[in-house]
Motif scaffolding. Structure first.
Motif, short mmCIF file in Angstrom:
data_model
loop_
_atom_site.label_atom_id
_atom_site.label_comp_id
_atom_site.label_asym_id
_atom_site.label_seq_id
_atom_site.Cartn_x
_atom_site.Cartn_y
_atom_site.Cartn_z
N GLN A 87 0.87 -0.99 0.11
CA GLN A 87 -0.08 -0.06 -0.01
C GLN A 87 0.87 1.16 0.14
O GLN A 87 2.25 1.21 0.10
N TYR A 88 0.17 2.58 -0.18
CA TYR A 88 1.14 3.61 -0.25
C TYR A 88 2.03 3.83 0.96
O TYR A 88 3.10 4.15 0.83
N GLU A 89 1.48 3.40 2.24
CA GLU A 89 2.27 3.68 3.63
C GLU A 89 3.41 2.66 3.32
O GLU A 89 4.62 3.18 3.92
N ASP A 90 3.36 1.63 2.86
CA ASP A 90 4.60 0.55 2.78
C ASP A 90 5.47 1.29 1.93
O ASP A 90 6.81 1.19 2.24
N ILE A 91 4.95 1.82 0.72
CA ILE A 91 6.10 2.55 -0.40
C ILE A 91 6.70 3.59 0.20
O ILE A 91 7.84 3.90 0.27
N LYS A 92 5.76 4.53 1.14
CA LYS A 92 6.30 5.57 1.60
C LYS A 92 7.58 5.47 2.57
O LYS A 92 8.49 6.04 2.36
N LYS A 93 7.22 4.40 3.36
CA LYS A 93 8.24 4.06 4.36
C LYS A 93 9.45 3.53 3.53
O LYS A 93 10.88 3.92 4.16
N LEU A 104 12.43 -1.31 -5.58
CA LEU A 104 11.09 -0.84 -6.20
C LEU A 104 11.46 -0.65 -7.72
O LEU A 104 12.48 0.01 -8.26
N ILE A 105 10.45 -1.06 -8.53
CA ILE A 105 10.50 -1.33 -9.88
C ILE A 105 9.47 -0.56 -10.58
O ILE A 105 8.43 -0.90 -10.36
N ASP A 106 9.87 0.48 -11.30
CA ASP A 106 8.89 1.22 -12.21
C ASP A 106 8.68 0.75 -13.43
O ASP A 106 9.84 0.64 -14.47
N ALA A 115 8.02 12.44 -18.50
CA ALA A 115 6.73 13.41 -18.46
C ALA A 115 6.08 13.55 -17.16
O ALA A 115 5.48 14.81 -16.85
N GLU A 116 6.02 12.39 -16.38
CA GLU A 116 5.13 12.40 -15.10
C GLU A 116 5.86 12.28 -13.83
O GLU A 116 5.42 12.81 -12.97
N GLY A 117 7.33 11.80 -13.85
CA GLY A 117 8.12 11.55 -12.67
C GLY A 117 7.88 10.17 -12.03
O GLY A 117 7.44 9.34 -12.96
N TYR A 118 8.59 9.71 -11.21
CA TYR A 118 8.63 8.55 -10.49
C TYR A 118 8.74 8.44 -9.25
O TYR A 118 9.11 9.48 -8.36
N ILE A 119 8.58 7.42 -8.46
CA ILE A 119 8.55 7.28 -7.08
C ILE A 119 10.19 7.24 -6.58
O ILE A 119 11.14 6.34 -7.31
N ILE A 157 9.60 -5.11 -6.02
CA ILE A 157 8.19 -4.57 -5.59
C ILE A 157 7.86 -3.70 -7.22
O ILE A 157 8.50 -2.73 -7.47
N PHE A 158 6.70 -4.11 -7.65
CA PHE A 158 6.47 -3.55 -8.83
C PHE A 158 5.37 -2.47 -8.94
O PHE A 158 4.42 -2.80 -8.33
N TYR A 159 5.48 -1.67 -9.71
CA TYR A 159 4.37 -0.58 -9.75
C TYR A 159 4.38 0.02 -11.47
O TYR A 159 5.32 -0.12 -12.05
N CYS A 160 3.13 0.45 -11.69
CA CYS A 160 3.18 1.13 -12.93
C CYS A 160 2.29 2.38 -12.85
O CYS A 160 2.62 3.25 -12.02
N LEU A 161 1.34 2.54 -13.65
CA LEU A 161 0.45 3.78 -13.86
C LEU A 161 -0.79 3.62 -12.94
O LEU A 161 -0.96 4.14 -11.95
#
Length: 205
Positions: A87-93, A104-106, A115-119, A157-161
């Motif tokens: 969740q967001y809280e996990d990624i924020k930590k 962490l993999i975008d 164009a949008e940025g990344y974590i 840990i994967f994330y996309c749009l």
């Protein structure tokens, strides 16, 4: 004498008739051969024109091909454990306190990141253009992306749009031998919304 003359003339007349008939058949055969050659030449020209036409590849076709590639790797050849969900809280930590055992993999395309940025702390392994990247040998991977290939003992840990491509990516990673996998299903859209909300909350205090 007249009877003899008529009798003698008949073979010659008959020969001329046979010659005329043969010539007619030859002309007909020649005409048919010419027609067939014209048809074959026309068909060949059509085939050449068809071969010269550009191949139209739609986005729907590309998506279908990628779904098929995912289905191929999901065909039961390798059984992998299920992925965790972040969740967001996990990624924020994780961004505030990086863990060397978690990567962490975008999986968006580089143009999207530009164009949008990344974590923060994320690395980019795009799914659309490089779906099988994690199957590459280490030297080829580093040459392609400019950083070392993640070790298989790390948690990816994967994330996309919006949570679609990251799920496909983690499934493929499992087939490539990565047992520790996770998804941030909210992905970039959730991250941006939550970051904006947190920033607005600070301003209002």
């Amino acid at each position: 004498m007249a009877l003899i003359a008529r009798t003698l003339l008949r073979p010659a007349r008959f020969s001329r008739q046979l010659s005329t008939a043969a010539t007619g058949r030859q002309t007909t055969t020649t005409g048919m051969t010419t027609t067939m050659m014209m048809v074959m030449r026309s068909s060949a020209n059509v085939g050449m024109r068809m071969a010269q036409l550009p191949v139209l590849t739609t986005r729907r076709t590309i998506v279908a091909q990628k779904i098929e590639s995912v289905r191929f790797f999901q065909s039961g050849q390798v059984e992998v454990p299920p992925a965790n969900e972040y969740q967001y809280e996990d990624i924020k930590k994780l961004t505030q306190n990086p863990n060397p055992d978690k990567i962490l993999i975008d999986v968006r395309e580089p143009a999207e990141l530009a164009a949008e940025g990344y974590i923060p702390s994320a690395i980019n392994i795009p799914y659309n253009s490089s779906p099988t990247a994690l199957s590459l040998p280490e030297d080829e991977f580093e040459l392609k992306f400019g950083f070392s290939k993640p070790n298989k003992d790390k948690e990816l840990i994967f994330y996309c749009l919006g949570g679609v491509r990251c799920n496909y990516s983690q499934e493929l990673a499992g087939q490539f031998g990565y047992a520790r996998r996770a998804n941030y299903l909210g992905s970039w859209e959730d991250w941006v919304a939550r970051e904006k909300a947190a920033a607005a909350e600070k301003v209002n205090k």
